[in-house]
Design a protein around this motif. Structure first.
Motif, PDB file in Angstrom:
ATOM      1  N   ILE A 140       0.799  -1.074   0.046  1.00 53.04           N
ATOM      2  CA  ILE A 140      -0.111  -0.189  -0.089  1.00 53.04           C
ATOM      3  C   ILE A 140       0.688   1.325   0.101  1.00 53.04           C
ATOM      4  N   PHE A 141       1.759   1.210   0.730  1.00 52.15           N
ATOM      5  CA  PHE A 141       2.906   2.295   0.855  1.00 52.15           C
ATOM      6  C   PHE A 141       3.675   2.693  -0.214  1.00 52.15           C
ATOM      7  N   SER A 142       3.948   1.527  -0.832  1.00 55.02           N
ATOM      8  CA  SER A 142       4.724   1.787  -2.140  1.00 55.02           C
ATOM      9  C   SER A 142       3.779   2.039  -3.500  1.00 55.02           C
ATOM     10  N   PHE A 143       2.877   1.471  -3.496  1.00 53.31           N
ATOM     11  CA  PHE A 143       2.220   1.691  -4.782  1.00 53.31           C
ATOM     12  C   PHE A 143       0.950   3.005  -4.571  1.00 53.31           C
ATOM     13  N   GLY A 144       0.435   3.134  -3.381  1.00 57.32           N
ATOM     14  CA  GLY A 144      -0.843   4.067  -3.417  1.00 57.32           C
ATOM     15  C   GLY A 144      -0.923   4.885  -2.416  1.00 57.32           C
ATOM     16  N   CYS A 145       0.521   5.212  -1.339  1.00 55.73           N
ATOM     17  CA  CYS A 145       0.175   6.092  -0.444  1.00 55.73           C
ATOM     18  C   CYS A 145       0.745   7.264  -1.118  1.00 55.73           C
ATOM     19  N   THR A 146      -0.042   8.506  -0.958  1.00 60.68           N
ATOM     20  CA  THR A 146       0.154   9.824  -1.421  1.00 60.68           C
ATOM     21  C   THR A 146       0.275  10.956  -0.233  1.00 60.68           C
ATOM     22  N   ASN A 147      -0.186  10.295   0.988  1.00 61.01           N
ATOM     23  CA  ASN A 147      -0.135  10.966   2.249  1.00 61.01           C
ATOM     24  C   ASN A 147       0.833  10.980   3.198  1.00 61.01           C
ATOM     25  N   TYR A 148       1.859  11.511   2.782  1.00 63.79           N
ATOM     26  CA  TYR A 148       3.220  11.513   3.427  1.00 63.79           C
ATOM     27  C   TYR A 148       3.661  13.195   3.632  1.00 63.79           C
ATOM     28  N   SER A 149       4.242  13.240   4.754  1.00 63.44           N
ATOM     29  CA  SER A 149       4.840  14.550   5.026  1.00 63.44           C
ATOM     30  C   SER A 149       6.190  14.851   4.487  1.00 63.44           C
ATOM     31  N   THR A 150       6.348  16.003   3.932  1.00 61.15           N
ATOM     32  CA  THR A 150       7.599  16.269   3.643  1.00 61.15           C
ATOM     33  C   THR A 150       8.341  17.552   4.683  1.00 61.15           C
ATOM     34  N   THR A 151       7.502  17.692   5.706  1.00 63.10           N
ATOM     35  CA  THR A 151       7.825  18.527   6.591  1.00 63.10           C
ATOM     36  C   THR A 151       8.862  17.909   7.517  1.00 63.10           C
ATOM     37  N   ALA A 152      10.124  18.449   8.029  1.00 69.52           N
ATOM     38  CA  ALA A 152      10.847  18.008   8.798  1.00 69.52           C
ATOM     39  C   ALA A 152      10.573  17.684  10.296  1.00 69.52           C
ATOM     40  N   SER A 153      10.986  16.652  10.918  1.00 67.44           N
ATOM     41  CA  SER A 153      10.345  16.824  12.347  1.00 67.44           C
ATOM     42  C   SER A 153      10.970  17.566  13.188  1.00 67.44           C
ATOM     43  N   VAL A 154      10.523  18.342  14.054  1.00 60.97           N
ATOM     44  CA  VAL A 154      10.909  19.243  15.046  1.00 60.97           C
ATOM     45  C   VAL A 154      11.620  18.223  16.529  1.00 60.97           C
ATOM     46  N   GLN A 155      12.812  18.532  16.557  1.00 58.69           N
ATOM     47  CA  GLN A 155      13.379  17.833  17.694  1.00 58.69           C
ATOM     48  C   GLN A 155      13.394  19.030  18.991  1.00 58.69           C
ATOM     49  N   ALA A 156      13.157  18.347  20.203  1.00 61.78           N
ATOM     50  CA  ALA A 156      13.296  19.171  21.314  1.00 61.78           C
ATOM     51  C   ALA A 156      14.685  19.672  21.614  1.00 61.78           C
ATOM     52  N   PRO A 157      14.850  20.884  22.108  1.00 68.09           N
ATOM     53  CA  PRO A 157      16.020  21.247  22.468  1.00 68.09           C
ATOM     54  C   PRO A 157      16.295  20.796  23.942  1.00 68.09           C
ATOM     55  N   PRO A 158      17.689  20.662  24.392  1.00 68.45           N
ATOM     56  CA  PRO A 158      18.019  20.209  25.637  1.00 68.45           C
ATOM     57  C   PRO A 158      17.990  21.525  26.648  1.00 68.45           C
ATOM     58  N   THR A 159      18.051  21.220  27.819  1.00 71.30           N
ATOM     59  CA  THR A 159      18.090  22.244  28.971  1.00 71.30           C
ATOM     60  C   THR A 159      19.281  21.827  29.525  1.00 71.30           C
ATOM     61  N   LEU A 160      20.262  23.151  29.545  1.00 71.24           N
ATOM     62  CA  LEU A 160      21.430  22.935  30.206  1.00 71.24           C
ATOM     63  C   LEU A 160      21.487  23.552  31.712  1.00 71.24           C
ATOM     64  N   ILE A 161      21.981  22.451  32.515  1.00 69.94           N
ATOM     65  CA  ILE A 161      21.605  22.561  34.227  1.00 69.94           C
ATOM     66  C   ILE A 161      22.761  23.526  34.763  1.00 69.94           C
ATOM     67  N   SER A 162      23.971  22.711  34.353  1.00 67.23           N
ATOM     68  CA  SER A 162      24.942  23.442  35.201  1.00 67.23           C
ATOM     69  C   SER A 162      26.444  23.199  34.343  1.00 67.23           C
ATOM     70  N   ILE A 163      27.430  24.023  34.433  1.00 66.53           N
ATOM     71  CA  ILE A 163      28.622  23.555  33.979  1.00 66.53           C
ATOM     72  C   ILE A 163      29.770  23.594  35.031  1.00 66.53           C
ATOM     73  N   THR A 164      30.811  23.017  35.316  1.00 64.75           N
ATOM     74  CA  THR A 164      31.712  22.954  36.302  1.00 64.75           C
ATOM     75  C   THR A 164      32.884  22.763  35.625  1.00 64.75           C
ATOM     76  N   ASN A 165      34.067  23.801  35.878  1.00 60.83           N
ATOM     77  CA  ASN A 165      35.485  23.564  35.521  1.00 60.83           C
ATOM     78  C   ASN A 165      36.263  22.739  36.379  1.00 60.83           C
ATOM     79  N   ASN A 166      36.491  21.685  35.939  1.00 63.86           N
ATOM     80  CA  ASN A 166      37.398  20.665  36.279  1.00 63.86           C
ATOM     81  C   ASN A 166      38.909  20.928  36.301  1.00 63.86           C
TER      82      ASN A 166
END
Length: 159
Positions: free
Chosen positions: A17-43
């Protein structure tokens, strides 16, 4: 009906079905969630430990890219999104909400115990850092792939 016999038939039907008859797909890129920076320590010795909270359950999740800049705006919005230093976590296909520990170090030493990934980068105290999530972007029209980056995380000042 035996599920072992039904599943291959269902997969084959879906493929046909997907190969021969599916025309309903998205060309919009998936949006990734950004990370949250908590802390940075100088070692010491140009070595830093960065704590990050992130949730990226998308299948296309690949890892993170670190950016630094003289200002918060430059760290969050660099002129070239490919210029940052990447930490690829491809071995983790699906990542649930987690707190990561990254080591930021220009040397090629092995990871310290408990570190999720080492980012090979040199940071200067007083500069800002931010991260973006990397997702795999595949173009089916020309069979190419690249990384798609998320919106920026919050920024931290390097101690």
């Amino acid at each position: 009906m035996n599920i072992a016999l039904f599943l291959p038939r269902l997969l084959l039907a879906g493929f046909v079905i997907f190969s021969f008859g599916c025309t309903n797909y998205s060309t919009t890129a998936s949006v990734q969630a950004p990370p949250t920076l908590i802390s940075i320590t100088n070692n010491g010795n140009s070595n830093f430990t960065l704590k990050v909270r992130a949730q990226n359950p998308e299948f296309i999740f690949q890892g993170y890219r670190l950016y630094s800049g003289a200002t918060e705006t430059l760290a969050q919005n660099p002129p070239d999104l490919n210029a940052g230093d990447a930490c690829l976590l491809a071995q983790a296909t699906i990542v649930q909400p987690i707190e990561y520990t990254f080591e930021i170090d220009p040397s090629t030493n092995a990871n310290t115990a408990g570190v999720s990934c080492r980012i090979f980068s040199t940071l200067t105290p007083g500069t800002y850092i931010a991260m973006r999530t990397l997702g795999l972007s595949v173009n089916l029209q020309n069979s190419s792939s690249s990384f798609k980056v998320s919106i920026p995380s919050n920024a931290l000042i390097v101690p």
